[in-house]
Write a protein that holds these residues in place. Structure first.
Motif, short mmCIF file in Angstrom:
data_model
loop_
_atom_site.label_atom_id
_atom_site.label_comp_id
_atom_site.label_asym_id
_atom_site.label_seq_id
_atom_site.Cartn_x
_atom_site.Cartn_y
_atom_site.Cartn_z
N LYS A 63 0.83 -1.21 0.00
CA LYS A 63 0.00 0.00 0.00
C LYS A 63 0.87 1.26 0.00
CE LYS A 63 -4.17 -1.80 2.22
NZ LYS A 63 -5.07 -1.72 3.41
N LYS A 64 1.93 1.23 0.80
CA LYS A 64 2.83 2.38 0.86
C LYS A 64 3.51 2.61 -0.48
CE LYS A 64 3.86 2.04 5.80
NZ LYS A 64 4.91 1.78 6.83
N GLU A 65 3.98 1.53 -1.11
CA GLU A 65 4.64 1.66 -2.41
C GLU A 65 3.66 2.17 -3.46
OE1 GLU A 65 6.16 -2.22 -3.10
OE2 GLU A 65 7.90 -1.98 -1.76
N ALA A 66 2.40 1.72 -3.37
CA ALA A 66 1.39 2.18 -4.32
C ALA A 66 1.11 3.66 -4.14
CB ALA A 66 0.10 1.37 -4.14
N THR A 67 1.08 4.13 -2.88
CA THR A 67 0.85 5.54 -2.61
C THR A 67 1.98 6.40 -3.15
OG1 THR A 67 -0.41 5.04 -0.60
CG2 THR A 67 0.49 7.25 -0.79
N VAL A 68 3.23 5.96 -2.93
CA VAL A 68 4.39 6.70 -3.44
C VAL A 68 4.33 6.80 -4.96
CG1 VAL A 68 6.90 6.67 -3.69
CG2 VAL A 68 5.86 6.14 -1.48
N GLU A 69 3.94 5.70 -5.61
CA GLU A 69 3.86 5.70 -7.07
C GLU A 69 2.78 6.64 -7.57
OE1 GLU A 69 5.00 5.00 -10.81
OE2 GLU A 69 6.00 4.32 -8.99
N LYS A 70 1.64 6.69 -6.88
CA LYS A 70 0.55 7.59 -7.28
C LYS A 70 0.97 9.04 -7.12
CE LYS A 70 -3.27 4.42 -6.32
NZ LYS A 70 -4.44 4.14 -5.45
N VAL A 71 1.70 9.34 -6.05
CA VAL A 71 2.18 10.70 -5.84
C VAL A 71 3.16 11.09 -6.95
CG1 VAL A 71 3.55 12.20 -4.34
CG2 VAL A 71 1.83 10.68 -3.35
N VAL A 109 -4.28 13.16 -0.13
CA VAL A 109 -3.76 13.09 1.23
C VAL A 109 -2.70 11.99 1.27
CG1 VAL A 109 -4.29 12.63 3.65
CG2 VAL A 109 -5.95 13.84 2.20
N ALA A 110 -1.51 12.33 1.75
CA ALA A 110 -0.42 11.35 1.83
C ALA A 110 0.44 11.68 3.05
CB ALA A 110 0.43 11.39 0.56
N LYS A 111 0.92 10.64 3.71
CA LYS A 111 1.79 10.84 4.86
C LYS A 111 3.09 11.52 4.43
CE LYS A 111 0.16 6.98 7.69
NZ LYS A 111 0.55 5.74 8.40
N ASN A 112 3.65 12.28 5.35
CA ASN A 112 4.88 13.01 5.04
C ASN A 112 6.03 12.09 4.64
OD1 ASN A 112 3.66 15.49 5.64
ND2 ASN A 112 4.17 15.32 7.81
N THR A 113 6.11 10.92 5.29
CA THR A 113 7.20 10.00 4.96
C THR A 113 7.10 9.51 3.52
OG1 THR A 113 5.87 8.21 5.91
CG2 THR A 113 7.55 9.21 7.32
N LEU A 114 5.87 9.23 3.08
CA LEU A 114 5.66 8.75 1.72
C LEU A 114 5.85 9.88 0.71
CD1 LEU A 114 2.55 6.45 2.29
CD2 LEU A 114 4.98 5.89 2.39
N MET A 115 5.42 11.08 1.08
CA MET A 115 5.63 12.24 0.21
C MET A 115 7.12 12.51 0.07
SD MET A 115 3.85 14.38 -1.57
CE MET A 115 3.99 15.97 -2.40
N GLY A 116 7.86 12.35 1.16
CA GLY A 116 9.30 12.56 1.13
C GLY A 116 10.00 11.61 0.18
N LYS A 117 9.54 10.34 0.15
CA LYS A 117 10.12 9.36 -0.76
C LYS A 117 9.80 9.72 -2.21
CE LYS A 117 10.15 5.41 2.41
NZ LYS A 117 9.64 4.04 2.65
N LEU A 127 10.04 20.96 -1.22
CA LEU A 127 8.85 20.90 -0.37
C LEU A 127 9.16 20.40 1.05
CD1 LEU A 127 6.01 19.43 -2.63
CD2 LEU A 127 5.90 21.57 -1.34
N LYS A 128 10.39 20.01 1.31
CA LYS A 128 10.73 19.41 2.60
C LYS A 128 10.30 20.23 3.81
CE LYS A 128 14.48 16.27 1.32
NZ LYS A 128 15.91 15.93 1.49
N PRO A 129 10.35 21.58 3.77
CA PRO A 129 9.87 22.32 4.94
C PRO A 129 8.40 22.06 5.27
CG PRO A 129 11.19 23.73 3.54
CD PRO A 129 10.99 22.46 2.78
N CYS A 130 7.63 21.54 4.32
CA CYS A 130 6.22 21.26 4.55
C CYS A 130 5.99 19.88 5.18
CB CYS A 130 5.43 21.31 3.24
SG CYS A 130 5.37 22.93 2.47
N LEU A 131 7.02 19.05 5.22
CA LEU A 131 6.86 17.67 5.68
C LEU A 131 6.83 17.57 7.20
CD1 LEU A 131 9.19 15.81 3.15
CD2 LEU A 131 6.75 16.31 2.97
#
Length: 237
Positions: A63-71, A109-117, A127-131
């Protein structure tokens, strides 16, 4: 003949696994040649992981990998990405925001860790200051930035979402802090820039005629100067 009696308490049999245990406890007595007939109970290793837990972990990782790919897909061809404070938003409010946004803007909506990846190694790393905290993310797929951000601003006032402001944005590789969002929301559109350029060339007419009479090289330099000036004005507005 003397008979040696063994106290019941000195003999222990293998206990049955309870409903909560997945591995039976083993006894050293079974199959042992020890004359003392003692049994030592071995606890479950602390590193043991049940099959069900392994499956859950695998699903979670997928699920996490799928979210990162969608982002990452949303980042492709995006002109601007902005963070919005997500804390306190209800499902109904989130649906209303998505409904009001233009087709050129996606809210995710995505967790900061996944957005960071997802942004790692890209121009969006700014965008890192937003994480931090909880964020919803706006992916803008149009050059008309003010028109893309305006619907959320209007809805923010309508629903009184004062605490759900922008946490920052990245445009052309540059990070804009929350207090700098006004620069993006008021920047001229492409049509306005063209109109301004045309107006600058037409007024005054004498200057244009003089410019046209100059060598071609000078004309190119003059046009380049105009464009640079317009870009500086747009950035400072």
């Amino acid at each position: 003949m003397a008979t040696t009696m063994v106290a019941p308490s000195s003999v222990h049999f293998e206990s049955r696994a309870s409903s909560s245990a997945s591995v039976p406890l083993r006894s050293s007595f079974l199959g042992s040649s020890s004359p003392t007939m003692r049994q030592s109970m071995s606890p479950l290793p602390s590193t043991s992981i049940s099959p069900c837990l392994r499956v859950d972990m695998a699903i979670s990782r997928e699920k996490k990998e799928a979210t990162v790919e969608k982002v990452r897909e949303q980042l492709e061809n995006a002109y601007l990405v902005a963070g919005i404070k997500y804390t306190g938003l209800t499902v109904k409010q989130l649906q209303e925001i998505r409904r009001k946004l233009p087709e050129t803007v996606t809210l995710r909506v995505a967790k900061n860790t996944l957005m960071g990846k997802a942004i790692e190694g890209t121009q969006w790393e700014a965008l890192k200051p937003c994480l931090k905290g909880m964020n919803a993310w706006l992916f803008v797929k149009t050059e008309e930035i003010p028109a893309a951000l305006k619907p959320y601003r209007e809805l923010q006032k309508e629903l009184k979402l004062d605490s759900n402001d922008f946490t920052g944005a990245v445009f052309e590789g540059k990070f804009f802090a929350p207090e700098e969002m006004n620069v993006l929301e008021t920047m001229p559109s492409r049509a306005e820039l063209y109109a301004k350029l045309l107006g600058s060339l037409q007024s005054p007419a004498i200057s244009l005629i003089t410019t046209l009479q100059a060598p071609a090289r000078d004309l190119v330099l003059t046009l380049q100067a105009y464009v640079k000036k317009l870009e500086e004005e747009a950035g400072s507005s």
